[in-house]
Design a protein around this motif. Structure first.
Motif, PDB file in Angstrom:
ATOM      1  N   UNK A 342       0.770  -1.126   0.050  1.00 50.65           N
ATOM      2  CA  UNK A 342      -0.001  -0.170   0.067  1.00 50.65           C
ATOM      3  C   UNK A 342       0.958   0.977  -0.022  1.00 50.65           C
ATOM      4  N   UNK A 343       0.512   2.147  -0.905  1.00 52.16           N
ATOM      5  CA  UNK A 343       1.512   3.439  -1.352  1.00 52.16           C
ATOM      6  C   UNK A 343       0.728   4.691  -1.109  1.00 52.16           C
ATOM      7  N   UNK A 344       1.149   5.458  -0.427  1.00 47.26           N
ATOM      8  CA  UNK A 344       0.776   6.798  -0.488  1.00 47.26           C
ATOM      9  C   UNK A 344       0.318   7.470  -1.983  1.00 47.26           C
ATOM     10  N   UNK A 345      -0.696   7.902  -2.135  1.00 45.33           N
ATOM     11  CA  UNK A 345      -1.024   8.313  -3.359  1.00 45.33           C
ATOM     12  C   UNK A 345      -0.340   9.613  -3.735  1.00 45.33           C
ATOM     13  N   UNK A 346       0.178  10.560  -2.812  1.00 47.30           N
ATOM     14  CA  UNK A 346       0.874  11.691  -3.225  1.00 47.30           C
ATOM     15  C   UNK A 346       2.251  11.368  -3.506  1.00 47.30           C
TER      16      UNK A 346
END
Length: 520
Positions: A342-346
């Motif tokens: 899971x990765x930060x969208x920003x």
């Protein structure tokens, strides 16, 4: 002859059994304010029943968020009937015939069925006890009136709304994003209107609704009620004709059975041109509409399709502590070493904008397992003191005040219906009707405002108490878990906050936040 006298202790004399009394409550919507109203009714009946020394409380049954015109949808009413059949209840109290049933046939059927079981009903408002009735005549008349009242109110409201549709005075229930209400008129909110213009411009440039929503979220632009921007939200704006200054009224309607439908030509619709100031030109609106229709045809997607709904348990639930963005699911690694992360969208779109690194899906799941097991082992030290302190709060004064306000709102609505009825039959001059109706509306608005303010203050704490209680009940009986349980996560976790690759926090629906270290 000496007579033998034996003393019989009073304790040996069989005491008259107490009457097992149940209460039935109902509210017609599931909004927070109505649920507080339901709690006020429950508090009232608990006090009402316990105040009678010859009664004992057999239970309070309550239905929320459903109509009173259909008994089949009222699960708690049906459960109460089942308990009556099992001889668990002797007597029932309820607020009124209209709360119990707004259909004459249903009302009589239920009363007869309960009477056959030896269970009687007391209707507070009408002061009717079915046990003391010589016949069903009075109940038949009153239940018919309740049914007629329900239909009459609906018809009067429809008439009133239709008139406002026709003369262009109908006030929208709330202004769309980009507008505010000022002195009863829709006026442009320049700051939000700029966002609406951006959405239409990006759609015309070829951006899809998902990308538009992602861009708004990444730029920290607030949506209505501070909710997340989604493709559905963006599409709703792009398809709303009100941004052109026009309004189409009666897009939906209610049938004679109180069911709501989209209006596909069954009822007249009313187009009001130049109803308010436009944000988007008709040409832009029509061009965007054509683009959306074409893209839908190419992808074979119909309106309302669930294609873009969240497919994973953690979707939309993981937030970045650094920038506040939502984490997105990605497949990382190569060959046989691929894994879900899971990765930060920003961070995905702008590494310089956020330094938060990705975290593995299995690591998050293991942290959840550890957190739940800690609650299972330590619930007496973590949750029990919190639950005890929450339950110690007394809401009785506030709930009584809410119930009083509710009664006054009901009286105001009844007076309003009488007024509309007189107007529809031609017994009242329009000028007099408008003057009295305006006074009633002002009074209703003030009462509603007072009730909502009080309800909000009570509802927050009550919701927290309920959630803590539910979590406590679960963990106090549960066995330790050794694998991730999706249902458990969805039931109790509101969101996950990521602080680093080794530390996250679970924000629970009951209001507490629990941090966990992760093993990578």
């Amino acid at each position: 002859m000496v007579r033998k006298v034996t003393k019989i202790s009073a304790e040996l004399i069989a005491a008259k059994p107490k009457l097992r009394v149940a209460a039935y409550c109902r509210v017609s919507t599931d909004s927070d304010e109505q649920l507080v109203s339901l709690e006020a009714q429950k508090t009232h009946y608990e006090s009402f029943i316990k105040a009678n020394p010859e009664w004992e409380l057999a239970g309070i049954y309550y239905d929320e968020g459903i109509t009173g015109t259909k008994k089949e949808k009222r699960t708690e009413l049906l459960r109460m009937l089942k308990d009556c059949e099992q001889r668990k209840i002797d007597f029932i109290v309820t607020k009124s015939i209209s709360r119990f049933a707004r259909n004459t046939t249903d009302c009589l059927e239920l009363v007869r069925k309960l009477t056959d079981l030896g269970v009687f009903i007391y209707f507070e408002k009408e002061n009717i006890n079915t046990q003391s009735m010589d016949s069903e005549l009075m109940l038949t008349i009153l239940s018919s009136l309740a049914e007629s009242e329900s239909i009459s109110i609906s018809e009067n409201n429809k008439w009133s709304i239709q008139k406002r549709f026709q003369n262009g005075t109908y006030k929208l229930s709330y202004p769309p994003y980009g507008y505010d209400y000022l002195d009863g008129e829709m006026v442009v909110n320049e700051e939000l209107a700029a966002i609406v213009k951006r959405i239409f411009a990006e759609a015309l440039s070829g951006k899809g609704t998902h990308k538009i929503a992602d861009g708004l979220k990444n730029d920290g632009i607030p949506s209505r009620r501070k909710a997340n921007w989604t493709a559905t939200t963006v599409r709703g704006i792009l398809c709303n004709e009100r941004y052109t200054g026009d309004v189409i009224l009666q897009k939906t309607y209610t049938d004679e059975h109180f069911n709501r439908h989209y209006n596909y030509g069954e009822k007249d619709q009313y187009l009001i041109k130049k109803h308010h100031e436009a944000i988007i030109s008709h040409e832009e609106f029509e061009a965007v509409g054509k683009l959306l229709n074409q893209r839908g045809k190419e992808k074979g997607i119909e309106k309302g399709n669930s294609k873009y709904q969240n497919r994973y348990t953690l979707s939309g639930k993981i937030k970045c502590s650094e920038c506040g963005s939502t984490f997105k699911r990605r497949i990382q690694g190569n060959g046989n070493n691929k894994y879900i992360a899971w990765c930060c969208s920003k961070h995905i779109y702008d590494i310089s904008g956020c330094s938060m690194r990705s975290i593995r899906d299995d690591v998050i799941q293991q942290a959840f397992i550890t957190m739940i097991n800690k609650l299972i082992f330590g619930h007496k030290f973590i949750l029990k003191p919190l639950l005890q302190s929450l339950k110690a709060v007394n809401y009785s004064d506030n709930l009584f005040e809410i119930q009083t306000l509710e009664s006054r709102i009901e009286e105001n609505a009844e007076r309003s219906q009488v007024l509309i009825g007189l107007m529809t039959k031609g017994y009242l001059e329009p000028a007099l009707f408008n003057a009295q109706n305006n006074e009633l509306r002002k009074e209703a608005a003030l009462l509603k405002e007072q009730k909502e303010a009080l309800s909000r203050s009570v509802n927050g704490e009550m919701t927290v108490t309920t959630e803590v209680e539910q979590l406590f009940k679960h963990v106090s009986k549960a066995e330790p878990i050794d694998s991730f349980e999706e249902n458990l996560f969805e039931r109790y976790v509101e969101r996950i906050v990521v602080y680093s690759q080794v530390e996250i926090a679970f924000k629970m629906k009951c209001g507490i936040t629990l941090k966990e270290r992760m093993v990578i």
